[in-house]
Design a protein around this motif. Structure first.
Motif, PDB file in Angstrom:
ATOM      1  N   GLN A 232      53.936  75.422  60.665  1.00 52.88           N
ATOM      2  CA  GLN A 232      52.709  75.147  59.920  1.00 52.88           C
ATOM      3  C   GLN A 232      51.446  75.478  60.705  1.00 52.88           C
ATOM      4  O   GLN A 232      50.347  75.400  60.149  1.00 52.88           O
ATOM      5  CB  GLN A 232      52.688  73.673  59.503  1.00 52.88           C
ATOM      6  N   LEU A 233      51.579  75.823  61.979  1.00 59.03           N
ATOM      7  CA  LEU A 233      50.403  76.155  62.779  1.00 59.03           C
ATOM      8  C   LEU A 233      49.907  77.564  62.439  1.00 59.03           C
ATOM      9  O   LEU A 233      50.727  78.461  62.181  1.00 59.03           O
ATOM     10  CB  LEU A 233      50.733  76.071  64.275  1.00 59.03           C
ATOM     11  N   PRO A 234      48.598  77.797  62.436  1.00 55.32           N
ATOM     12  CA  PRO A 234      48.067  79.151  62.188  1.00 55.32           C
ATOM     13  C   PRO A 234      48.202  80.024  63.432  1.00 55.32           C
ATOM     14  O   PRO A 234      47.243  80.240  64.177  1.00 55.32           O
ATOM     15  CB  PRO A 234      46.596  78.876  61.825  1.00 55.32           C
ATOM     16  N   LEU A 235      49.398  80.528  63.673  1.00 52.98           N
ATOM     17  CA  LEU A 235      49.657  81.293  64.890  1.00 52.98           C
ATOM     18  C   LEU A 235      49.092  82.701  64.845  1.00 52.98           C
ATOM     19  O   LEU A 235      49.088  83.389  65.866  1.00 52.98           O
ATOM     20  CB  LEU A 235      51.179  81.364  65.133  1.00 52.98           C
ATOM     21  N   ASP A 236      48.636  83.135  63.672  1.00 55.73           N
ATOM     22  CA  ASP A 236      48.199  84.529  63.556  1.00 55.73           C
ATOM     23  C   ASP A 236      46.753  84.748  63.955  1.00 55.73           C
ATOM     24  O   ASP A 236      46.316  85.882  64.064  1.00 55.73           O
ATOM     25  CB  ASP A 236      48.403  85.005  62.112  1.00 55.73           C
ATOM     26  N   ARG A 237      46.008  83.670  64.184  1.00 54.47           N
ATOM     27  CA  ARG A 237      44.589  83.855  64.500  1.00 54.47           C
ATOM     28  C   ARG A 237      44.094  82.674  65.323  1.00 54.47           C
ATOM     29  O   ARG A 237      44.660  81.577  65.269  1.00 54.47           O
ATOM     30  CB  ARG A 237      43.760  83.968  63.220  1.00 54.47           C
ATOM     31  N   GLY A 238      43.023  82.935  66.058  1.00 50.13           N
ATOM     32  CA  GLY A 238      42.355  81.870  66.799  1.00 50.13           C
ATOM     33  C   GLY A 238      43.169  81.382  67.977  1.00 50.13           C
ATOM     34  O   GLY A 238      44.265  81.856  68.281  1.00 50.13           O
ATOM     35  N   GLU A 239      42.606  80.400  68.658  1.00 49.21           N
ATOM     36  CA  GLU A 239      43.275  79.798  69.800  1.00 49.21           C
ATOM     37  C   GLU A 239      44.195  78.686  69.301  1.00 49.21           C
ATOM     38  O   GLU A 239      43.751  77.763  68.616  1.00 49.21           O
ATOM     39  CB  GLU A 239      42.250  79.251  70.791  1.00 49.21           C
ATOM     40  N   VAL A 240      45.450  78.782  69.654  1.00 45.52           N
ATOM     41  CA  VAL A 240      46.455  77.835  69.195  1.00 45.52           C
ATOM     42  C   VAL A 240      47.065  77.149  70.408  1.00 45.52           C
ATOM     43  O   VAL A 240      47.492  77.811  71.364  1.00 45.52           O
ATOM     44  CB  VAL A 240      47.564  78.539  68.373  1.00 45.52           C
TER      45      VAL A 240
END
Length: 510
Positions: A232-240
């Motif tokens: 469920q984490l937005p791994l495709d963009r931003g700092e994760v």
């Protein structure tokens, strides 16, 4: 036949997949049911065979007593009762056997003295002697020529009988039988008891197995929960920040679930390293773009200023030089806009806070449409505004840039005379702005990348208009920074961009 269309076969619905827990419980219950059925059948068969053996012993005793009654051992063949201990005198009949001493209930007898046949059986309830039917006599007569013990089904109320035939030394043939109904009833009662006990055991085992399997699968559920949270984490963009891992207790390599948990943790470690590398690379690229854009602003301003100053100096210049200076000035203006767009995107990527304050979206749209009408007088511009003003919390210059970019997109990518409708309304706690045009529409293969940076296409909507491909990317980035959403719905003859922003009242509550 002509004119008849073949009927389509209905699609088969896919079977619902069973969970591992349900399959395990049903497997355990099915195995226990198979074992119970096997044990029950074997037990009933063994019991029936044992009871038949006991019945045969009783039948042998009844045959021996019947022989005593009929005077087995008498040599003259004329009278009975000469044998010591024999108290019977007269013609041998079936009744003499049935009325003999110590005969069991339900006894059946047939006597053939060479000239006549007498038959009968003792009723279990009343104890009276009853006659057999002709059909039953024929069945017994067929068995009378065999000396071995056999089972005969007499039908009616009598059912099955175990019978044995004997011939006395005086030549009298007699047959004695005992009912099998008692054996069948006992076997049926045992089968019924085993059935009820097995069903109760299956229910208890199903409940216990479900509890045990659920307890055994808890580590797998925890592993699944970890994978679900990571997915469920937005791994495709931003700092994760990928800090979620399977608990250490669920990574024991000696168990199957532990090996799965350990493998998932190793995979998450690799993904975390890859994300860190990607974030570092993106950070460097954003920093480079920001620095380059910032450094390019000064020389571009100088180029534009000197070209404009030279062009307006009043000196007599050749036409080619004047044209070249005009091109230098226009290209510097276009490049300055590109640099400003790149710098804005770099700042938004860095997550810099916007100046949030109440913004009157109604007046913002009125001003933006007025500017668009001045820039594109060959288009038809219409406004659809509510009676009351609608406010949102946001950065006014950035929101103005969103509307300006959408209107410029509609102006540039539609033909002269096209109609553009700008509307505003409140839906729930959202302010909804739409920009609709009746242009050629957006090709389907470009819609998925429409809001990406430098997204351009070679079509009637994306022709050579000098577009940098950053306008819609800025729209998406600014709207996302305002916790809003932007979508597009397009078909030939109609394209609508929809922007949703939180209302000022809802933002204050948050």
């Amino acid at each position: 036949m002509p004119g008849l269309r073949p009927q389509r076969m209905p699609r088969r619905q896919p079977r619902a997949l069973w969970t591992l827990q349900r399959r395990l419980v049903l497997t355990v219950v099915a195995l226990l049911a198979l074992v119970s059925i096997t044990i029950g059948v074997v037990s009933v068969v063994i019991l029936r065979a044992s009871l038949i053996d006991r019945l045969d012993l009783q039948l042998a005793s009844a045959v021996e007593r019947s022989g005593t009654v009929l005077g087995i051992g008498d040599n003259d063949g004329d009278s009975f009762g000469d044998t010591p201990g024999n108290t019977y005198f007269g013609t041998p009949t079936a009744d003499s056997i049935l009325a003999g001493p110590a005969q069991p209930p339900g006894l059946l007898a047939l006597v053939y003295d060479g000239s006549s046949i007498t038959t009968g059986y003792t009723d279990d309830e009343s104890g009276a002697i009853e006659e057999l039917s002709a059909q039953q006599v024929r069945l017994l007569a067929d068995q009378a020529n065999q000396s071995a013990t056999a089972t005969v089904h007499l039908g009616g109320e009598l059912g099955e009988y175990r019978v044995q035939a004997q011939t006395s030394r005086s030549g009298i043939l007699y047959l004695v039988g005992l009912p099998v109904s008692g054996v069948a009833a006992t076997a049926a009662q045992l089968a019924l008891i085993i059935t009820f006990v097995s069903l109760a055991g299956l229910v208890v085992v199903a409940v216990i197995a479900a509890w045990v399997v659920r307890l055994a699968l808890r580590p797998l559920q925890r592993v699944t929960a970890t994978a679900t949270r990571v997915a469920q984490l937005p791994l495709d963009r931003g700092e994760v920040s990928l800090d979620d891992r399977v608990p250490v207790g669920d990574t024991d390599p000696r168990t199957e679930v532990g090996r799965v948990g350990a493998a998932l943790n190793r995979m998450l470690d690799h993904v975390d390293l890859a994300l860190e590398a990607r974030q570092a690379s993106e950070r460097k690229v954003r920093q480079f773009v920001a620095d380059a854009s910032h450094e390019l602003r000064t020389p571009l301003a100088s180029i534009r200023g000197y070209s404009e100053l030279t062009r307006r100096s009043g000196q007599q210049l050749p036409p080619d030089a004047i044209h070249a200076l005009g091109r230098i000035e226009s290209e510097s203006v276009r490049m300055t806009g590109l640099v400003e767009d790149l710098l804005l995107l770099a700042r938004l990527d860095e997550g810099r806070e916007l100046e949030m304050e109440p913004v009157d979206l109604t007046m913002l749209l009125v001003d933006a449409v007025s500017d668009a009408h001045a820039a594109g007088p060959d288009h038809v511009w219409n406004l659809d505004l509510p009676d009351e003003p609608i406010e949102a919390i946001g950065d006014e210059p950035r929101l103005r840039q969103v509307i300006t970019n959408l209107l410029a997109n509609a102006r540039v990518h539609t033909d002269a005379g096209s109609e553009v409708v700008v509307a505003l309304k409140a839906v729930g706690d959202q302010a909804v702005m739409t920009v609709t045009d009746n242009g050629p529409g957006i090709p389907a293969d470009l819609r998925s990348t429409l809001f990406e940076r430098f997204a351009r296409g070679d079509s009637s909507r994306f022709r050579g208009t000098g577009s940098t491909g950053l306008g819609l990317a800025i729209v998406a980035a600014v709207v996302a920074a305002h916790r809003g959403a932007v979508t597009v719905d397009s078909e030939p003859g109609r394209t609508r961009f929809r922007v949703e922003l939180p209302l000022a009242a809802a933002s204050r509550e948050d």
